[in-house]
Design a protein around this motif. Structure first.
Motif, PDB file in Angstrom:
ATOM      1  N   GLU A  92      -1.474  -0.046   2.066  1.00 17.24           N
ATOM      2  CA  GLU A  92      -1.595   0.741   0.839  1.00 17.24           C
ATOM      3  C   GLU A  92      -1.281  -0.160  -0.348  1.00 17.24           C
ATOM      4  O   GLU A  92      -0.246  -0.830  -0.368  1.00 17.24           O
ATOM      5  CB  GLU A  92      -0.633   1.922   0.859  1.00 17.24           C
ATOM      6  CG  GLU A  92      -0.698   2.767  -0.408  1.00 17.24           C
ATOM      7  CD  GLU A  92       0.352   3.863  -0.440  1.00 17.24           C
ATOM      8  OE1 GLU A  92       0.407   4.590  -1.443  1.00 17.24           O
ATOM      9  OE2 GLU A  92       1.114   3.977   0.540  1.00 17.24           O
ATOM     10  N   GLY A  93      -2.160  -0.168  -1.333  1.00 20.40           N
ATOM     11  CA  GLY A  93      -1.969  -1.013  -2.504  1.00 20.40           C
ATOM     12  C   GLY A  93      -1.669  -0.200  -3.743  1.00 20.40           C
ATOM     13  O   GLY A  93      -2.277   0.847  -3.990  1.00 20.40           O
ATOM     14  N   VAL A  94      -0.709  -0.691  -4.536  1.00 17.38           N
ATOM     15  CA  VAL A  94      -0.339  -0.063  -5.796  1.00 17.38           C
ATOM     16  C   VAL A  94      -0.478  -1.112  -6.897  1.00 17.38           C
ATOM     17  O   VAL A  94       0.067  -2.209  -6.784  1.00 17.38           O
ATOM     18  CB  VAL A  94       1.109   0.469  -5.760  1.00 17.38           C
ATOM     19  CG1 VAL A  94       1.466   1.126  -7.092  1.00 17.38           C
ATOM     20  CG2 VAL A  94       1.307   1.434  -4.598  1.00 17.38           C
ATOM     21  N   ALA A  95      -1.227  -0.782  -7.950  1.00 12.15           N
ATOM     22  CA  ALA A  95      -1.390  -1.665  -9.099  1.00 12.15           C
ATOM     23  C   ALA A  95      -0.636  -1.060 -10.280  1.00 12.15           C
ATOM     24  O   ALA A  95      -0.860   0.105 -10.627  1.00 12.15           O
ATOM     25  CB  ALA A  95      -2.870  -1.830  -9.433  1.00 12.15           C
ATOM     26  N   LEU A  96       0.256  -1.838 -10.873  1.00 15.56           N
ATOM     27  CA  LEU A  96       1.114  -1.326 -11.940  1.00 15.56           C
ATOM     28  C   LEU A  96       1.042  -2.227 -13.155  1.00 15.56           C
ATOM     29  O   LEU A  96       1.068  -3.455 -13.030  1.00 15.56           O
ATOM     30  CB  LEU A  96       2.557  -1.219 -11.433  1.00 15.56           C
ATOM     31  CG  LEU A  96       3.604  -0.653 -12.385  1.00 15.56           C
ATOM     32  CD1 LEU A  96       4.642   0.171 -11.604  1.00 15.56           C
ATOM     33  CD2 LEU A  96       4.331  -1.754 -13.174  1.00 15.56           C
ATOM     34  N   LEU A 125       3.477 -12.654   6.697  1.00 17.82           N
ATOM     35  CA  LEU A 125       3.649 -11.405   5.970  1.00 17.82           C
ATOM     36  C   LEU A 125       2.492 -10.447   6.262  1.00 17.82           C
ATOM     37  O   LEU A 125       1.322 -10.813   6.133  1.00 17.82           O
ATOM     38  CB  LEU A 125       3.730 -11.685   4.469  1.00 17.82           C
ATOM     39  CG  LEU A 125       4.097 -10.515   3.560  1.00 17.82           C
ATOM     40  CD1 LEU A 125       5.514 -10.038   3.855  1.00 17.82           C
ATOM     41  CD2 LEU A 125       3.980 -10.931   2.095  1.00 17.82           C
ATOM     42  N   SER A 126       2.835  -9.214   6.642  1.00 18.60           N
ATOM     43  CA  SER A 126       1.828  -8.197   6.940  1.00 18.60           C
ATOM     44  C   SER A 126       2.312  -6.864   6.371  1.00 18.60           C
ATOM     45  O   SER A 126       2.794  -5.998   7.102  1.00 18.60           O
ATOM     46  CB  SER A 126       1.587  -8.093   8.448  1.00 18.60           C
ATOM     47  OG  SER A 126       0.586  -7.152   8.728  1.00 18.60           O
ATOM     48  N   PRO A 127       2.184  -6.675   5.057  1.00 23.38           N
ATOM     49  CA  PRO A 127       2.791  -5.514   4.409  1.00 23.38           C
ATOM     50  C   PRO A 127       2.068  -4.207   4.725  1.00 23.38           C
ATOM     51  O   PRO A 127       0.847  -4.178   4.899  1.00 23.38           O
ATOM     52  CB  PRO A 127       2.658  -5.851   2.918  1.00 23.38           C
ATOM     53  CG  PRO A 127       1.447  -6.732   2.843  1.00 23.38           C
ATOM     54  CD  PRO A 127       1.484  -7.552   4.099  1.00 23.38           C
ATOM     55  N   GLN A 128       2.858  -3.140   4.786  1.00 23.74           N
ATOM     56  CA  GLN A 128       2.289  -1.794   4.866  1.00 23.74           C
ATOM     57  C   GLN A 128       1.966  -1.273   3.471  1.00 23.74           C
ATOM     58  O   GLN A 128       1.032  -0.496   3.295  1.00 23.74           O
ATOM     59  CB  GLN A 128       3.258  -0.838   5.564  1.00 23.74           C
ATOM     60  CG  GLN A 128       3.482  -1.141   7.035  1.00 23.74           C
ATOM     61  CD  GLN A 128       4.429  -0.134   7.683  1.00 23.74           C
ATOM     62  OE1 GLN A 128       5.332   0.406   7.031  1.00 23.74           O
ATOM     63  NE2 GLN A 128       4.219   0.119   8.955  1.00 23.74           N
ATOM     64  N   ARG A 129       2.780  -1.668   2.494  1.00 23.20           N
ATOM     65  CA  ARG A 129       2.524  -1.294   1.096  1.00 23.20           C
ATOM     66  C   ARG A 129       2.851  -2.478   0.197  1.00 23.20           C
ATOM     67  O   ARG A 129       3.911  -3.097   0.311  1.00 23.20           O
ATOM     68  CB  ARG A 129       3.368  -0.094   0.686  1.00 23.20           C
ATOM     69  CG  ARG A 129       3.115   0.328  -0.776  1.00 23.20           C
ATOM     70  CD  ARG A 129       4.053   1.424  -1.216  1.00 23.20           C
ATOM     71  NE  ARG A 129       3.663   2.690  -0.644  1.00 23.20           N
ATOM     72  CZ  ARG A 129       4.513   3.524  -0.045  1.00 23.20           C
ATOM     73  NH1 ARG A 129       5.786   3.185   0.088  1.00 23.20           N
ATOM     74  NH2 ARG A 129       4.091   4.669   0.438  1.00 23.20           N
ATOM     75  N   TRP A 130       1.924  -2.816  -0.666  1.00 23.43           N
ATOM     76  CA  TRP A 130       2.156  -3.899  -1.624  1.00 23.43           C
ATOM     77  C   TRP A 130       2.019  -3.364  -3.048  1.00 23.43           C
ATOM     78  O   TRP A 130       1.369  -2.347  -3.294  1.00 23.43           O
ATOM     79  CB  TRP A 130       1.205  -5.075  -1.398  1.00 23.43           C
ATOM     80  CG  TRP A 130      -0.276  -4.756  -1.360  1.00 23.43           C
ATOM     81  CD1 TRP A 130      -1.055  -4.609  -0.243  1.00 23.43           C
ATOM     82  CD2 TRP A 130      -1.148  -4.549  -2.478  1.00 23.43           C
ATOM     83  NE1 TRP A 130      -2.356  -4.321  -0.587  1.00 23.43           N
ATOM     84  CE2 TRP A 130      -2.438  -4.283  -1.946  1.00 23.43           C
ATOM     85  CE3 TRP A 130      -0.976  -4.559  -3.848  1.00 23.43           C
ATOM     86  CZ2 TRP A 130      -3.556  -4.021  -2.764  1.00 23.43           C
ATOM     87  CZ3 TRP A 130      -2.078  -4.310  -4.671  1.00 23.43           C
ATOM     88  CH2 TRP A 130      -3.347  -4.052  -4.140  1.00 23.43           C
ATOM     89  N   LEU A 131       2.663  -4.091  -3.967  1.00 23.14           N
ATOM     90  CA  LEU A 131       2.609  -3.762  -5.389  1.00 23.14           C
ATOM     91  C   LEU A 131       2.138  -4.984  -6.154  1.00 23.14           C
ATOM     92  O   LEU A 131       2.703  -6.067  -6.013  1.00 23.14           O
ATOM     93  CB  LEU A 131       3.996  -3.346  -5.884  1.00 23.14           C
ATOM     94  CG  LEU A 131       4.132  -3.148  -7.396  1.00 23.14           C
ATOM     95  CD1 LEU A 131       3.387  -1.902  -7.848  1.00 23.14           C
ATOM     96  CD2 LEU A 131       5.605  -3.072  -7.808  1.00 23.14           C
ATOM     97  N   ASP A 132       1.084  -4.813  -6.962  1.00 24.63           N
ATOM     98  CA  ASP A 132       0.656  -5.840  -7.910  1.00 24.63           C
ATOM     99  C   ASP A 132       1.325  -5.504  -9.237  1.00 24.63           C
ATOM    100  O   ASP A 132       0.919  -4.582  -9.944  1.00 24.63           O
ATOM    101  CB  ASP A 132      -0.868  -5.853  -8.034  1.00 24.63           C
ATOM    102  CG  ASP A 132      -1.373  -6.985  -8.927  1.00 24.63           C
ATOM    103  OD1 ASP A 132      -0.554  -7.808  -9.393  1.00 24.63           O
ATOM    104  OD2 ASP A 132      -2.600  -7.047  -9.157  1.00 24.63           O
ATOM    105  N   LEU A 133       2.367  -6.255  -9.552  1.00 28.85           N
ATOM    106  CA  LEU A 133       3.256  -5.953 -10.675  1.00 28.85           C
ATOM    107  C   LEU A 133       2.760  -6.681 -11.930  1.00 28.85           C
ATOM    108  O   LEU A 133       2.819  -7.906 -12.009  1.00 28.85           O
ATOM    109  CB  LEU A 133       4.677  -6.394 -10.306  1.00 28.85           C
ATOM    110  CG  LEU A 133       5.795  -6.186 -11.306  1.00 28.85           C
ATOM    111  CD1 LEU A 133       5.880  -4.735 -11.743  1.00 28.85           C
ATOM    112  CD2 LEU A 133       7.116  -6.625 -10.689  1.00 28.85           C
ATOM    113  N   GLY A 134       2.272  -5.914 -12.905  1.00 34.42           N
ATOM    114  CA  GLY A 134       1.608  -6.508 -14.054  1.00 34.42           C
ATOM    115  C   GLY A 134       0.179  -6.862 -13.677  1.00 34.42           C
ATOM    116  O   GLY A 134      -0.266  -7.986 -13.841  1.00 34.42           O
TER     117      GLY A 134
END
Length: 267
Positions: A76-80, A49-58
Motif C-alpha cells: 500500500e502506497g501513501v503519497a504526502l 526491504l519488502s514493505p507492506q506500506r510505504w510513505l512518499d514524504l514530500g
C-alpha cells in the motif's frame, strides 16, 4: 487493513505550500537534479526491504511515488505533501493508493503504521528536523526504514556569495550544516545505517536561466529577512557581474550539497 491516518491541524507553513503549489505544473520540466537525486536514493534502499506500506514524504508531483509503486507493487502506497497543488497534479497519475496533505514535522499517520518512509529533496524545508526524525520513529514499524535526501550548507553557494557582494541581504535559502544532520541523526533513537553528502554541480548559460529554474521548482527564496519589493536594475547588474566571476567553460555553476541518509527503527 486499518486506516493509518489521524485527524488534526497542520502547522502554518502556508508560504512554502503556496510556492510549491504554484510550481506544480512547471516542476517536472526543470527537475533533472531532483530525478537524479531521487534515483540515487532509491538505489540506496536496503535490498532486503519488502514493505507492506510505504510513505512518499514530500511527494511533489508523484514521480517517485510512481517509482515506489512499481518497485513494491503489492504494498500500500501513501503519497504526502504539504502543497495541495502538488497533490492535485500527482493524484491522477497514480502510483499510490492515497494522496494526503500533511506536514513532515507532524505526520497525520498512526503509530507503527509504515515500513518505509522515503523522502527525496523535501526535508530541507523543515525547520525542525529533530521533529521529522521523531515522527519517523513514531510511525515506522520495528525494522522499518527512513530513507531521505536533503540539502546542506554549500548549496547555491555561488549565488549566495554573489548577492553578499551586492547588498548583504538574504536572497538565497539557508540550509543546515552537514554536522547538524550528523548530530540530529545520532540523537534520533534510530539506527543510522549510512549518512553522507555528495556534490552536484549544474551549469547554466546565464543567471536568468538559473533563477527561472528555481522559480519553476518553487525553490526560490523562502527565507524570512529576504528583501521586499523589486530588485533594482543597478543591483541586478551588480549581481550579474559578481556571478560572472564564477563562470567555467560549461557555463555559470550552481553547486548543490546533497545529503543521503538511511536509518532503521530497531524496536
Amino acid at each position: 487493513m486499518s486506516e493509518p491516518f489521524q485527524t488534526g491541524g497542520l502547522p502554518d507553513k502556508r508560504q512554502v505550500a503556496a510556492s510549491f503549489s504554484r510550481a506544480a505544473d512547471s516542476y517536472d520540466s526543470v527537475a533533472a537534479l531532483q530525478r537524479k537525486v531521487g534515483g540515487e536514493l532509491l538505489a540506496r534502499l536496503p535490498a532486503s526491504l519488502s514493505p507492506q506500506r510505504w510513505l512518499d514524504l514530500g511527494c511533489g508531483t508523484g514521480y517517485f511515488s510512481r517509482a515506489l509503486g512499481e518497485r513494491y507493487g503489492a504494498a500500500e502506497g501513501v503519497a504526502l505533501d504539504i502543497a495541495e497543488g502538488m497533490l492535485r497534479h500527482a493524484r491522477p497519475l497514480g502510483g499510490a493508493q492515497q494522496f494526503v496533505a500533511g506536514d513532515a514535522e507532524r505526520l497525520p499517520l498512526r503509530d507503527t503504521s509504515c515500513d518505509l518512509l522515503f523522502s527525496s529533496l523535501a526535508l530541507q524545508w523543515c525547520a525542525d528536523f529533530a521533529a521529522v526524525l521523531g515522527e519517523a520513529r513514531r510511525v515506522l514499524r520495528p525494522g522499518g526504514v527512513l530513507a531521505f535526501s536533503s540539502l546542506c550548507v554549500g548549496t547555491l553557494q555561488e549565488l549566495r556569495d554573489s548577492w553578499q557582494a551586492v547588498d548583504g541581504f538574504v536572497h538565497v535559502n539557508r540550509f543546515r550544516r552537514f554536522g547538524d544532520y550528523q548530530q540530529l541523526c545520532a540523537d534520533s533513537g534510530l539506527q543510522l545505517l549510512s549518512l553522507e553528502n555528495q556534490a552536484e554541480v549544474l551549469h547554466y548559460p546565464d543567471l536568468r536561466s538559473l533563477t527561472h529554474e528555481l522559480k519553476a521548482l518553487g525553490a526560490h527564496n523562502l527565507n524570512p529577512g529576504r528583501p521586499g519589493g523589486l530588485t533594482g536594475r543597478a543591483r541586478m547588474l551588480a549581481l550579474l557581474a559578481a556571478y560572472e566571476r564564477f563562470r567555467q567553460a560549461p557555463g555559470l555553476p550552481a553547486s548543490y550539497r546533497v545529503v543521503y541518509g538511511i536509518l532503521r527503527k530497531e524496536n
